[in-house]
Design an enzyme around this catalytic site. Sequence first.
Site, PDB file in Angstrom:
ATOM      1  N   ASN A   1       0.854  -1.428  -0.083  1.00 41.06           N
ATOM      2  CA  ASN A   1      -0.135   0.249  -0.103  1.00 41.06           C
ATOM      3  C   ASN A   1       1.297   1.458  -0.033  1.00 41.06           C
ATOM      4  OD1 ASN A   1      -1.346   2.283   1.113  1.00 41.06           O
ATOM      5  ND2 ASN A   1      -3.132   0.939   1.522  1.00 41.06           N
TER       6      ASN A   1
ATOM      7  N   ASP B   1       0.104   4.051  -0.443  1.00 38.95           N
ATOM      8  CA  ASP B   1      -0.863   5.293   0.648  1.00 38.95           C
ATOM      9  C   ASP B   1      -0.119   6.861   0.879  1.00 38.95           C
ATOM     10  OD1 ASP B   1      -3.130   4.756  -0.202  1.00 38.95           O
ATOM     11  OD2 ASP B   1      -3.838   4.183   1.535  1.00 38.95           O
ATOM     12  N   HIS B   2       1.445   6.128   1.562  1.00 33.21           N
ATOM     13  CA  HIS B   2       1.243   7.205   2.452  1.00 33.21           C
ATOM     14  C   HIS B   2       2.649   8.201   2.013  1.00 33.21           C
ATOM     15  CE1 HIS B   2      -0.927   6.959   5.881  1.00 33.21           C
ATOM     16  NE2 HIS B   2      -0.591   5.531   5.940  1.00 33.21           N
TER      17      HIS B   2
ATOM     18  N   ARG C   1       3.788  18.597   0.960  1.00 37.06           N
ATOM     19  CA  ARG C   1       4.524  19.633   0.112  1.00 37.06           C
ATOM     20  C   ARG C   1       3.513  20.066  -0.975  1.00 37.06           C
ATOM     21  NH1 ARG C   1       9.447  21.887   0.493  1.00 37.06           N
ATOM     22  NH2 ARG C   1       9.798  21.422   2.637  1.00 37.06           N
TER      23      ARG C   1
ATOM     24  N   HIS D   1      -5.828   4.390  -2.027  1.00 38.52           N
ATOM     25  CA  HIS D   1      -6.221   4.632  -1.729  1.00 38.52           C
ATOM     26  C   HIS D   1      -7.710   5.543  -2.098  1.00 38.52           C
ATOM     27  CE1 HIS D   1      -9.592   4.373   2.312  1.00 38.52           C
ATOM     28  NE2 HIS D   1     -10.269   4.563   1.388  1.00 38.52           N
TER      29      HIS D   1
ATOM     30  N   ARG E   1      -9.245   8.631  -1.112  1.00 36.26           N
ATOM     31  CA  ARG E   1     -10.331   8.655  -0.200  1.00 36.26           C
ATOM     32  C   ARG E   1     -10.759   9.797  -0.459  1.00 36.26           C
ATOM     33  NH1 ARG E   1      -8.856   6.615   4.907  1.00 36.26           N
ATOM     34  NH2 ARG E   1     -10.382   8.076   5.904  1.00 36.26           N
TER      35      ARG E   1
ATOM     36  N   ARG F   1      -6.964  13.121   0.533  1.00 35.64           N
ATOM     37  CA  ARG F   1      -5.520  14.004   2.197  1.00 35.64           C
ATOM     38  C   ARG F   1      -4.302  12.671   1.077  1.00 35.64           C
ATOM     39  NH1 ARG F   1      -7.509  10.013   7.480  1.00 35.64           N
ATOM     40  NH2 ARG F   1      -9.299  11.576   6.562  1.00 35.64           N
ATOM     41  N   HIS F   2      -4.095  11.971   0.318  1.00 34.58           N
ATOM     42  CA  HIS F   2      -3.089  11.532  -0.002  1.00 34.58           C
ATOM     43  C   HIS F   2      -3.328  10.690  -1.891  1.00 34.58           C
ATOM     44  CE1 HIS F   2      -5.201   7.479   1.098  1.00 34.58           C
ATOM     45  NE2 HIS F   2      -5.050   7.953   2.498  1.00 34.58           N
TER      46      HIS F   2
ATOM     47  N   GLU G   1      -8.294   0.779  -3.338  1.00 34.14           N
ATOM     48  CA  GLU G   1      -9.358   0.531  -2.185  1.00 34.14           C
ATOM     49  C   GLU G   1     -10.277   1.845  -2.139  1.00 34.14           C
ATOM     50  OE1 GLU G   1      -7.341   1.153   1.933  1.00 34.14           O
ATOM     51  OE2 GLU G   1      -6.211  -1.017   1.272  1.00 34.14           O
TER      52      GLU G   1
ATOM     53  N   THR H   1      -6.856   6.984   9.816  1.00 35.51           N
ATOM     54  CA  THR H   1      -7.034   5.210   8.805  1.00 35.51           C
ATOM     55  C   THR H   1      -7.843   4.457   9.327  1.00 35.51           C
ATOM     56  OG1 THR H   1      -5.696   3.608   7.953  1.00 35.51           O
ATOM     57  CG2 THR H   1      -5.826   4.410  10.758  1.00 35.51           C
ATOM     58  N   THR H   2      -8.591   3.825   8.334  1.00 30.96           N
ATOM     59  CA  THR H   2      -9.113   3.366   7.771  1.00 30.96           C
ATOM     60  C   THR H   2     -10.075   2.761   9.776  1.00 30.96           C
ATOM     61  OG1 THR H   2      -8.799   2.734   5.847  1.00 30.96           O
ATOM     62  CG2 THR H   2     -10.742   1.158   6.986  1.00 30.96           C
TER      63      THR H   2
ATOM     64  N   GLU I   1     -11.374  -9.532   2.724  1.00 32.13           N
ATOM     65  CA  GLU I   1      -9.844  -8.987   3.872  1.00 32.13           C
ATOM     66  C   GLU I   1     -10.074  -8.575   4.676  1.00 32.13           C
ATOM     67  OE1 GLU I   1      -6.960  -5.490   2.086  1.00 32.13           O
ATOM     68  OE2 GLU I   1      -6.338  -5.093   3.806  1.00 32.13           O
TER      69      GLU I   1
ATOM     70  N   HIS J   1      -3.962  -4.427   7.826  1.00 30.59           N
ATOM     71  CA  HIS J   1      -3.601  -2.998   8.883  1.00 30.59           C
ATOM     72  C   HIS J   1      -3.280  -3.737   9.479  1.00 30.59           C
ATOM     73  CE1 HIS J   1      -4.977   0.507   9.748  1.00 30.59           C
ATOM     74  NE2 HIS J   1      -6.205   0.871   8.954  1.00 30.59           N
ATOM     75  N   GLY J   2      -1.785  -2.572  10.153  1.00 28.41           N
ATOM     76  CA  GLY J   2      -1.210  -2.731  11.375  1.00 28.41           C
ATOM     77  C   GLY J   2      -0.388  -3.396  11.370  1.00 28.41           C
TER      78      GLY J   2
ATOM     79  N   GLY K   1       1.503  -1.380   4.432  1.00 34.03           N
ATOM     80  CA  GLY K   1       1.869  -0.416   3.674  1.00 34.03           C
ATOM     81  C   GLY K   1       2.208   0.695   5.141  1.00 34.03           C
ATOM     82  N   HIS K   2       2.237   1.344   6.066  1.00 28.28           N
ATOM     83  CA  HIS K   2       2.477   2.202   6.658  1.00 28.28           C
ATOM     84  C   HIS K   2       4.183   1.549   7.126  1.00 28.28           C
ATOM     85  CE1 HIS K   2       4.034   4.964  10.286  1.00 28.28           C
ATOM     86  NE2 HIS K   2       2.923   5.800   9.618  1.00 28.28           N
TER      87      HIS K   2
HETATM   88  N1  PXP Z   1      -6.029  -2.841   4.339  1.00 29.17           N
HETATM   89  C1  PXP Z   1      -6.568  -1.211   4.674  1.00 29.17           C
HETATM   90  C2  PXP Z   1      -8.211  -2.064   3.513  1.00 29.17           C
HETATM   91  C3  PXP Z   1      -6.462  -0.567   4.447  1.00 29.17           C
HETATM   92  O1  PXP Z   1      -7.576   0.623   4.725  1.00 29.17           O
HETATM   93  C4  PXP Z   1      -4.800  -0.017   4.967  1.00 29.17           C
HETATM   94  C5  PXP Z   1      -4.422   1.424   5.233  1.00 29.17           C
HETATM   95  O2  PXP Z   1      -5.141   1.964   4.872  1.00 29.17           O
HETATM   96  C6  PXP Z   1      -4.375  -1.632   5.044  1.00 29.17           C
HETATM   97  C7  PXP Z   1      -4.666  -2.309   4.545  1.00 29.17           C
HETATM   98  C8  PXP Z   1      -2.752  -1.351   5.160  1.00 29.17           C
HETATM   99  O3  PXP Z   1      -2.690  -1.035   6.531  1.00 29.17           O
HETATM  100  P1  PXP Z   1      -1.308   0.042   7.168  1.00 29.17           P
HETATM  101  O4  PXP Z   1      -0.707   1.096   6.232  1.00 29.17           O
HETATM  102  O5  PXP Z   1      -1.375  -0.567   8.860  1.00 29.17           O
HETATM  103  O6  PXP Z   1      -0.380  -1.641   7.189  1.00 29.17           O
END
Ligand code: PXP
Length: 249
Positions: free
Chosen positions: A7, A9-10, A18, A50, A52, A56-57, A77, A107-108, A158, A197-198, A219-220
């Site tokens: 992911n 996104d970040h 910026r 994703h 949104r 935002r990203h 997403e 975040t979600t 998921e 997630h996480g 992702g993060h």
């Molecule tokens: N899956 C979904 C559905 C999410 O919304 C996210 C966060 O955007 C992730 C996975 C990835 O989560 P993380 O950034 O905590 O790894």
Amino acid sequence: MLKLGVNIDHVATLRQARYATMLESNNAEPDIVMSALAAKRGGADSITMHVRGDRRHVQEEDVFRVKEGCNLPVNFEMASTAEMVAMALRLRPEFVCLVPENRQEITTEGGLDVSGQRETLRATVGALRDGGSKVSMFIDPEEEQVRASRDIGADMVELHTGSFANCEGAMRKEELARLTAAARVGNQLGLRINAGHGINYENLEELFEIPHLVELNIGHSIVSRAVMTGMEQAVREMVVIMGRYTVEQ
Ligand code: PXP
């Protein structure tokens, strides 16, 4: 082998910090396509983004550029809204993951309440599948939500691993048991089982006790690691350029 959806996104979060109103600036960085290509070289099986509602990203043009510029499946997403369904039908990603979206959240947060919104979600899933995408539902690991996902025609679920990642001790074991039970039910119903997630470098292996996992979306933690592992090299390259400065005598 377990697949990895990265992911990114970040990466866009960093650019937007910026260049929020200057996406077309020559100075805008980091480049999202270059990050997708780097993820591919590292072994990613798919790229997740994703868009949104509040943008935002990741921006709309990012997902199109990544789909064209990086030969990996895109996992798009999105919230189940008319605007996002229209975008997905233009993009035609390999996968779509439907997520709940709340403007205030960082975040979600929770999973999608599929069983409470069957009719609207059934229509969204149908439209996306007709557009050629395989559709996933981002849900808490609850049997009712897994069954409802199958019921409305989703191809995949998921499983939300956020609670697992945020708790410890006995609660963490309970969460793993819930994820395991949900994965079993989903597999029996013929759904592909993903999770995300996480997830980070420390907790990942604890998830290996969950059966039937096909793909993890992370992702993060990967973007954070990329910043830390890349910092030394980035500074070194700047120092090399600065070394070309000659002081007038
Ligand atoms: N899956 C979904 C559905 C999410 O919304 C996210 C966060 O955007 C992730 C996975 C990835 O989560 P993380 O950034 O905590 O790894």
